[in-house]
Design a protein around this motif. Structure first.
Motif, PDB file in Angstrom:
ATOM      1  N   VAL A   3       0.857  -1.174   0.000  1.00 19.59           N
ATOM      2  CA  VAL A   3       0.000   0.000   0.000  1.00 19.59           C
ATOM      3  C   VAL A   3       0.899   1.231   0.000  1.00 19.59           C
ATOM      4  O   VAL A   3       1.688   1.430   0.933  1.00 19.59           O
ATOM      5  CB  VAL A   3      -0.929   0.011   1.225  1.00 19.59           C
ATOM      6  N   LEU A   4       0.820   2.036  -1.045  1.00 22.03           N
ATOM      7  CA  LEU A   4       1.707   3.187  -1.188  1.00 22.03           C
ATOM      8  C   LEU A   4       1.115   4.416  -0.509  1.00 22.03           C
ATOM      9  O   LEU A   4      -0.095   4.516  -0.306  1.00 22.03           O
ATOM     10  CB  LEU A   4       1.962   3.459  -2.666  1.00 22.03           C
ATOM     11  N   GLY A   5       1.987   5.347  -0.157  1.00 28.32           N
ATOM     12  CA  GLY A   5       1.563   6.563   0.519  1.00 28.32           C
ATOM     13  C   GLY A   5       1.831   6.495   2.008  1.00 28.32           C
ATOM     14  O   GLY A   5       2.549   5.612   2.502  1.00 28.32           O
ATOM     15  N   ALA A   6       1.250   7.447   2.739  1.00 29.02           N
ATOM     16  CA  ALA A   6       1.387   7.490   4.196  1.00 29.02           C
ATOM     17  C   ALA A   6       0.093   6.995   4.822  1.00 29.02           C
ATOM     18  O   ALA A   6      -0.993   7.434   4.445  1.00 29.02           O
ATOM     19  CB  ALA A   6       1.678   8.911   4.662  1.00 29.02           C
ATOM     20  N   TYR A  86       1.666   9.724  -4.010  1.00 28.05           N
ATOM     21  CA  TYR A  86       0.402   9.357  -3.385  1.00 28.05           C
ATOM     22  C   TYR A  86      -0.049  10.359  -2.326  1.00 28.05           C
ATOM     23  O   TYR A  86      -0.977  10.087  -1.572  1.00 28.05           O
ATOM     24  CB  TYR A  86       0.496   7.950  -2.791  1.00 28.05           C
ATOM     25  N   ALA A  87       0.582  11.531  -2.282  1.00 25.22           N
ATOM     26  CA  ALA A  87       0.143  12.574  -1.352  1.00 25.22           C
ATOM     27  C   ALA A  87      -1.270  13.021  -1.706  1.00 25.22           C
ATOM     28  O   ALA A  87      -1.638  13.111  -2.884  1.00 25.22           O
ATOM     29  CB  ALA A  87       1.093  13.761  -1.417  1.00 25.22           C
ATOM     30  N   VAL A  88      -2.078  13.333  -0.688  1.00 22.91           N
ATOM     31  CA  VAL A  88      -3.438  13.814  -0.932  1.00 22.91           C
ATOM     32  C   VAL A  88      -3.618  15.277  -0.522  1.00 22.91           C
ATOM     33  O   VAL A  88      -4.570  15.926  -0.940  1.00 22.91           O
ATOM     34  CB  VAL A  88      -4.490  12.935  -0.221  1.00 22.91           C
ATOM     35  N   GLY A 203      -4.632  24.861 -14.484  1.00 23.92           N
ATOM     36  CA  GLY A 203      -4.266  23.699 -13.682  1.00 23.92           C
ATOM     37  C   GLY A 203      -3.912  22.445 -14.464  1.00 23.92           C
ATOM     38  O   GLY A 203      -3.718  21.388 -13.855  1.00 23.92           O
ATOM     39  N   TYR A 204      -3.780  22.546 -15.803  1.00 25.89           N
ATOM     40  CA  TYR A 204      -3.476  21.345 -16.587  1.00 25.89           C
ATOM     41  C   TYR A 204      -1.964  21.074 -16.622  1.00 25.89           C
ATOM     42  O   TYR A 204      -1.406  20.762 -17.672  1.00 25.89           O
ATOM     43  CB  TYR A 204      -4.011  21.494 -18.016  1.00 25.89           C
ATOM     44  N   ASN A 205      -1.305  21.167 -15.489  1.00 28.64           N
ATOM     45  CA  ASN A 205       0.127  20.897 -15.405  1.00 28.64           C
ATOM     46  C   ASN A 205       0.441  20.326 -14.017  1.00 28.64           C
ATOM     47  O   ASN A 205       1.240  20.874 -13.263  1.00 28.64           O
ATOM     48  CB  ASN A 205       0.924  22.183 -15.643  1.00 28.64           C
ATOM     49  N   PRO A 206      -0.185  19.192 -13.662  1.00 27.33           N
ATOM     50  CA  PRO A 206      -0.106  18.679 -12.292  1.00 27.33           C
ATOM     51  C   PRO A 206       1.240  18.030 -12.001  1.00 27.33           C
ATOM     52  O   PRO A 206       1.961  17.606 -12.902  1.00 27.33           O
ATOM     53  CB  PRO A 206      -1.216  17.629 -12.262  1.00 27.33           C
ATOM     54  N   VAL A 207       1.560  17.943 -10.724  1.00 23.62           N
ATOM     55  CA  VAL A 207       2.752  17.226 -10.292  1.00 23.62           C
ATOM     56  C   VAL A 207       2.347  15.980  -9.501  1.00 23.62           C
ATOM     57  O   VAL A 207       2.821  14.881  -9.768  1.00 23.62           O
ATOM     58  CB  VAL A 207       3.675  18.125  -9.451  1.00 23.62           C
ATOM     59  N   ALA A 208       1.479  16.136  -8.540  1.00 23.83           N
ATOM     60  CA  ALA A 208       0.974  15.007  -7.743  1.00 23.83           C
ATOM     61  C   ALA A 208      -0.491  14.810  -8.100  1.00 23.83           C
ATOM     62  O   ALA A 208      -1.302  15.723  -7.947  1.00 23.83           O
ATOM     63  CB  ALA A 208       1.143  15.292  -6.260  1.00 23.83           C
ATOM     64  N   MET A 209      -0.851  13.629  -8.564  1.00 24.43           N
ATOM     65  CA  MET A 209      -2.144  13.419  -9.215  1.00 24.43           C
ATOM     66  C   MET A 209      -3.346  13.505  -8.283  1.00 24.43           C
ATOM     67  O   MET A 209      -4.455  13.776  -8.728  1.00 24.43           O
ATOM     68  CB  MET A 209      -2.157  12.062  -9.933  1.00 24.43           C
TER      69      MET A 209
END
Length: 606
Positions: A3-6, A86-88, A203-209
């Protein structure tokens, strides 16, 4: 599978990140005392660490060591702070800085830190709050609310503003089936914009999805979840415009912010190692890579499970089916369809990218909806006087030439629209014969060159009442055609009351009066006209959602159209007469169109 992320547990907090080619990865925790690094343990392609205690709210990032050889597809630099893919939630917005692309230059003071999320129970899963054939209302959160007079100033420009009663009342007045939010996850400005004093406003240039942008959604996941709940309570669904085709790390000159410094194989490369650019944005995510597909699927699951999102619009969607060529049987389609959280969601493709063989209108799976640019162009051309009745009739009846042969009992997959965020506003279509993008700093070379637009004798604003009256007639005729068409329809925010962008048809970098919706200058008569059209359509959605069982094309005298009638370009009246599907109890739909009188009339039999 890791499970990825925190993830916060009962007595500890676990962090996991994918970086299959790294030699070492560190978890970096930030506090008032500075940065603390923890060595992570390799578990196959992933790196994992578990720390004691509940760390919800803590700020973190990663650093990774390994080979620095961009020509060999590796960009490891332990000086770079990396955002968890996987940051939210993040503690700040992204910003450009030359150090992002300089090997050995530390970026901990530049790059946002992810916020460890508190444990949260998934929302009860409900069916999507949208019916095929309904009205999708596309909006830019900031531009739509920043000038709204009824929304408190401290909330304007944010996701929370969409939950304000006056905003919901406006959407309900228009019988909106679902709002489609332009990207609300964290993005970075393109490198050429800051020197011009401009910013990315779309906003069409994201880094974290899946990390919500702190400027648009300062309350994080809870703010989005509460806003979705408020819209749902008003009978309005929520769709997210997602950008899974590229990331803001850009081309070979771009910065090292996240995936590039952890798992550069996420990006598609040519055999010589160069980045493939099927997006026009410097890189392309590689959906032949299972890890990329997993990131996209996990992102969608997160927004459905924790925020209640009803569906998604996919920017440059053919990229998701490239490996490298477009494949209508690409794995991502089956994976979405087989997922219990995603299978029933509303899925809308922008069915083109700029790569080889990039135009795929009509080629997506049977349950997907697709933006239909042929409807946009052909309807504009008809009312401009450049094409005849036959072309318009095909678009009006669901574009069966695109979405398959005439198929009664099947939903039409076309999303019909006349204007979108990318291009002229509807008012500008009838006010400008050419684009006016001088404010973008590219000598008016950017944006669409062929818009099938016209100006009624005056380029731009006019005080001539005859010109203004002609423009309003054109707008009403265009809108009438849209609301009378078979398929789902889309309206861009502000087009219902005459919003202008002063001829700018590529306002992606205009976070100012050019793109902001001016609520004080609404045309109330046009707004009421759209509300009436939409209410009539909404009362008989099944009449518009499906290809009709039987269609008659009639002259004004009620006689069947002849070849001469079809070829006539002088504006004679024609009637689209469609019988409903048996058993619906709905009456017959009749649409009368007369180009000479700018007439579009929609009627139902009892």
């Amino acid at each position: 599978m890791t499970v990825l992320g925190a993830e916060v547990g009962a007595q500890s907090t676990r962090f996991a990140v994918r970086s299959p080619h790294a030699d070492a990865v560190w978890l970096c925790l930030f506090s008032r005392d500075g940065e603390t690094r923890h060595v992570m343990e390799r578990q196959g392609p992933d790196w994992v660490i578990e720390l004691p205690g509940n760390l919800a709210g803590a700020l973190y990032g990663y650093r990774a060591a390994g080979e620095w050889s961009p020509t060999h597809r590796h960009w490891f630099d332990p000086a770079k702070l990396l955002v968890d893919p996987y940051a939210v939630e993040l503690d700040r917005r992204f910003r450009q800085d030359p150090r992002l692309a300089m090997f050995g230059e530390d970026t901990a003071d530049i790059v946002p830190r992810a916020i460890v999320p508190a444990p949260a129970e998934p929302l009860p899963q409900e069916p999507p709050q949208f019916t095929t054939g309904g009205l999708v209302y596309e909006l830019n959160v900031r531009a739509f609310t920043i000038r709204h007079p009824d929304v408190p100033e401290d909330v304007r420009g944010t996701v929370a503003a969409l939950a304000h009663p006056s905003v919901i009342a406006h959407l309900r007045k228009l019988s909106v089936g679902a709002v489609e939010l332009m990207p609300i996850v964290a993005w970075i400005d393109e490198r050429h914009l800051p020197p011009l004093g401009l910013v990315n406003a779309w906003g069409y240039n994201p880094v974290a999805m899946m990390a919500l942008d702190p400027g648009l959604c300062p309350g994080g996941v809870a703010e989005l979840r509460d806003t979705v709940a408020a819209l749902h309570a008003g009978g309005i669904g929520v769709l997210l415009d997602v950008v899974f085709n590229h990331s803001g790390e850009s081309d070979v000159e771009g910065g090292v912010l996240s995936l590039r410094g952890l798992d550069n194989a996420a990006y598609a490369h040519a055999p010589d190692g160069t980045l493939i650019n099927d997006t026009g944005c410097g890189n392309t995510l590689d959906f032949a890579n299972p890890a990329v597909r997993r990131l996209a699927l996990d992102t969608m699951r997160h927004f459905v499970a924790h925020c209640g999102i009803d569906g998604f619009r996919f920017d440059l969607a053919p990229v998701m089916a490239r490996g490298p060529g477009f494949d209508p049987a690409a794995p991502i389609f089956a994976e979405i369809e087989d997922d219990p959280l995603l299978a029933d969601r509303i899925l809308i493709a922008e069915p083109w990218d700029i790569g080889p063989d990039g135009y795929h209108l009509g080629d997506f799976p049977a349950h997907w909806l697709e933006w239909n640019d042929r409807f946009r162009d052909d309807v504009r051309r008809f009312w401009k006087g450049e094409t005849g009745i036959g072309v318009l009739a095909t678009r009006l009846a669901g574009s069966s030439d695109v979405f398959g042969p005439h198929q009664p009992h099947s939903d039409c997959r076309s999303v019909n629209f006349l204007a979108a965020h990318d291009g002229f506003t509807l008012a500008d279509v009838v006010s400008y014969a050419r684009r006016h993008n001088e404010a973008n700093g590219e000598q008016n070379r950017d944006g669409h060159g062929e818009n099938f637009s016209w100006n009624n004798g005056v380029e731009g604003p006019s005080a001539d009442p005859r010109v203004l009256a002609a423009r309003k007639e054109d707008i009403k005729a265009l809108l009438g055609t849209l609301f009378a068409s078979t398929g789902t329809i889309m309206l861009t925010a502000g087009d219902e009351f005459g919003r202008s962008q002063m001829g700018n048809n590529n306002a992606y970098c205009q976070d100012n009066a050019i793109s902001w919706v001016d609520w004080d200058r609404r045309d109330p008569e046009l707004e009421d006209y759209v509300a009436d059209l939409s209410a009539k359509r909404h009362s008989r959605l099944r009449s518009f959602a499906r290809f009709p069982e039987k269609v008659q094309w009639l002259t004004a005298a009620g006689k069947p159209m002849t070849i001469a009638d079809w070829e006539d370009r002088n504006g004679h009246t024609f009637i689209y007469d469609a019988e409903p599907e048996e058993g619906t109890g709905e009456g017959e739909l009749r649409v009368e169109i007369c180009r000479a009188r700018h007439l579009v009339r929609i009627d139902f039999t009892a």
